[in-house]
Design an enzyme around this catalytic site. Sequence first.
Site, mmCIF file in Angstrom:
data_model
loop_
_atom_site.group_PDB
_atom_site.id
_atom_site.type_symbol
_atom_site.label_atom_id
_atom_site.label_comp_id
_atom_site.label_asym_id
_atom_site.label_seq_id
_atom_site.Cartn_x
_atom_site.Cartn_y
_atom_site.Cartn_z
ATOM 1 N N ARG A 173 -8.495 -7.263 -0.274
ATOM 2 C CA ARG A 173 -9.003 -6.068 0.401
ATOM 3 C C ARG A 173 -8.313 -4.858 -0.198
ATOM 4 O O ARG A 173 -7.284 -4.979 -0.879
ATOM 5 C CB ARG A 173 -8.756 -6.152 1.902
ATOM 6 C CG ARG A 173 -7.292 -6.260 2.279
ATOM 7 C CD ARG A 173 -7.105 -6.417 3.771
ATOM 8 N NE ARG A 173 -5.683 -6.521 4.111
ATOM 9 C CZ ARG A 173 -4.881 -5.495 4.304
ATOM 10 N NH1 ARG A 173 -5.357 -4.262 4.168
ATOM 11 N NH2 ARG A 173 -3.602 -5.661 4.608
ATOM 12 N N ARG A 177 -8.698 4.304 3.809
ATOM 13 C CA ARG A 177 -8.443 4.900 5.119
ATOM 14 C C ARG A 177 -9.179 6.229 5.225
ATOM 15 O O ARG A 177 -8.982 7.116 4.388
ATOM 16 C CB ARG A 177 -6.941 5.099 5.321
ATOM 17 C CG ARG A 177 -6.176 3.789 5.288
ATOM 18 C CD ARG A 177 -4.703 4.031 5.510
ATOM 19 N NE ARG A 177 -3.937 2.819 5.273
ATOM 20 C CZ ARG A 177 -2.614 2.787 5.153
ATOM 21 N NH1 ARG A 177 -1.925 3.909 5.247
ATOM 22 N NH2 ARG A 177 -1.986 1.649 4.935
ATOM 23 N N ARG A 259 6.191 -12.099 -12.808
ATOM 24 C CA ARG A 259 6.169 -10.858 -13.558
ATOM 25 C C ARG A 259 7.558 -10.243 -13.437
ATOM 26 O O ARG A 259 8.240 -10.390 -12.412
ATOM 27 C CB ARG A 259 5.119 -9.888 -13.015
ATOM 28 C CG ARG A 259 3.700 -10.289 -13.339
ATOM 29 C CD ARG A 259 3.389 -10.159 -14.818
ATOM 30 N NE ARG A 259 3.312 -8.769 -15.244
ATOM 31 C CZ ARG A 259 3.271 -8.380 -16.519
ATOM 32 N NH1 ARG A 259 3.338 -9.287 -17.495
ATOM 33 N NH2 ARG A 259 3.188 -7.102 -16.835
ATOM 34 N N ARG A 291 5.350 3.762 -12.617
ATOM 35 C CA ARG A 291 5.720 4.810 -11.677
ATOM 36 C C ARG A 291 7.065 5.415 -12.047
ATOM 37 O O ARG A 291 7.846 4.826 -12.798
ATOM 38 C CB ARG A 291 5.760 4.282 -10.247
ATOM 39 C CG ARG A 291 6.699 3.113 -10.003
ATOM 40 C CD ARG A 291 6.574 2.657 -8.555
ATOM 41 N NE ARG A 291 7.422 1.514 -8.247
ATOM 42 C CZ ARG A 291 7.600 1.022 -7.022
ATOM 43 N NH1 ARG A 291 6.991 1.588 -6.005
ATOM 44 N NH2 ARG A 291 8.368 -0.019 -6.818
ATOM 45 N N GLU A 311 9.646 2.885 -14.218
ATOM 46 C CA GLU A 311 9.526 1.453 -13.976
ATOM 47 C C GLU A 311 8.452 0.870 -14.906
ATOM 48 O O GLU A 311 7.288 1.274 -14.859
ATOM 49 C CB GLU A 311 9.155 1.218 -12.513
ATOM 50 C CG GLU A 311 9.242 -0.215 -12.056
ATOM 51 C CD GLU A 311 9.088 -0.335 -10.557
ATOM 52 O OE1 GLU A 311 8.140 -1.017 -10.127
ATOM 53 O OE2 GLU A 311 9.893 0.267 -9.818
ATOM 54 N N TYR A 359 6.381 -13.515 -2.361
ATOM 55 C CA TYR A 359 6.817 -12.127 -2.265
ATOM 56 C C TYR A 359 7.102 -11.811 -0.800
ATOM 57 O O TYR A 359 6.253 -11.994 0.061
ATOM 58 C CB TYR A 359 5.763 -11.169 -2.804
ATOM 59 C CG TYR A 359 6.230 -9.734 -2.736
ATOM 60 C CD1 TYR A 359 7.113 -9.249 -3.684
ATOM 61 C CD2 TYR A 359 5.845 -8.908 -1.694
ATOM 62 C CE1 TYR A 359 7.589 -7.948 -3.617
ATOM 63 C CE2 TYR A 359 6.318 -7.607 -1.603
ATOM 64 C CZ TYR A 359 7.179 -7.129 -2.573
ATOM 65 O OH TYR A 359 7.662 -5.859 -2.487
ATOM 66 N N ASP A 361 8.480 -8.885 1.964
ATOM 67 C CA ASP A 361 9.020 -7.583 2.347
ATOM 68 C C ASP A 361 10.353 -7.831 3.042
ATOM 69 O O ASP A 361 10.628 -8.937 3.525
ATOM 70 C CB ASP A 361 8.054 -6.853 3.280
ATOM 71 C CG ASP A 361 6.858 -6.282 2.534
ATOM 72 O OD1 ASP A 361 7.015 -5.892 1.367
ATOM 73 O OD2 ASP A 361 5.754 -6.241 3.124
#
Length: 378
Positions: A173, A177, A259, A291, A311, A359, A361
Amino acid sequence: MMKRFDYLIVGAGLFGAVFSHEMNKRGKSCLVIDRREHIAGNIYTSRKRGIHVHEYGAHIFHTSSESVWDYINRFARFNHFVNSPMAVYKDEIYNLPFNMNTFSRLWGVRTPDEAKAVIREQIKDLSIENPQNLEEQALSLAGRDVYEKLIKGYTEKQWGRECRELPAFIIKRLPLRFTYDNNYFTDRYQGIPEGGYTAIIEKMLEKAEVLLGTDYREFDRRQKEAAKEGNDYISYDKVLYTGMIDEYFDYRLGHLEYRSLRFEKEDMPDCENYQGNAVINYTEREIPYTRIIEHKHFTFGEGEGTIITREYPAEWKPGDEPYYPINDERNNRLFEEYLALAEKEKGVLFGGRLGQYRYYDMDKVIEAALALAKEESK
């Protein structure tokens, strides 16, 4: 002479530190080792001229869990930083995540209905019914303009291959917004620790013994040899391993893939404000970095001069620092095989991003470490 610990914790990052803290509270002794020369793993922050530098990329704490927020606030006060990154494409700049500010800049629209109509029309013109790759998936969700300017180049840099070569499931997805809200996260709680992340880990590890610059395999081998020869050695009842699970098993089933990242830091003592925002993404494929982070903006411009980090995504190879697991079908199947080996390994627990090949958070790391500590205390 033998020195005994209840747990040897391999890795002084967030998972290992939370687990150590919780087990110390329960009266267990913990020895924490890390092959790096510092604690805190990838959330390590250094300090220069009053600027907290995120040495391994931007880390913004965010969570919807009140219990996790209360837990992490035991170790630090958090400021009210809100993550509002920007994106640069050629000479244009856009807000992220994709919101009404983005759509207004792209198409000159003002209302959600106008923006939805543009996206709907672009999707209809593409006639993609069953997306076969990431490109088709992204086009079918956001239309051509958002894909071409803000997704394509960035994603190809991040993954090191064309979007047509990437599986569709990577983008299940897209956060479209239809409000003028630039807050990247929707979590209730968000911020940056005022003393930096390293200070949090220091507090968590206050009651543990810590050895840095220490490789687990070499350390374990030395202790066993010392015990056999009757010399001083360290013993431990259990091991919590937060390194790469395939490395623990000497890659006997093959390498899991990742990665990697490369960071290029630039110190600018004579510049007070380089880019005006904490994080700006560069979405063109031709610009090699994804970035630029300007660290002082995480704390509202504190500190003298400025420090930025570019980065660069990188192809991972054994020996490099692994950052993002590639959770495709092949790697997930291989991880399940390693997991079967891990379940047979007596006295060894596996945790964290590398030990569980996913991964995480930061809030999910804390939840998982707390759950493991609770399970161990039964």
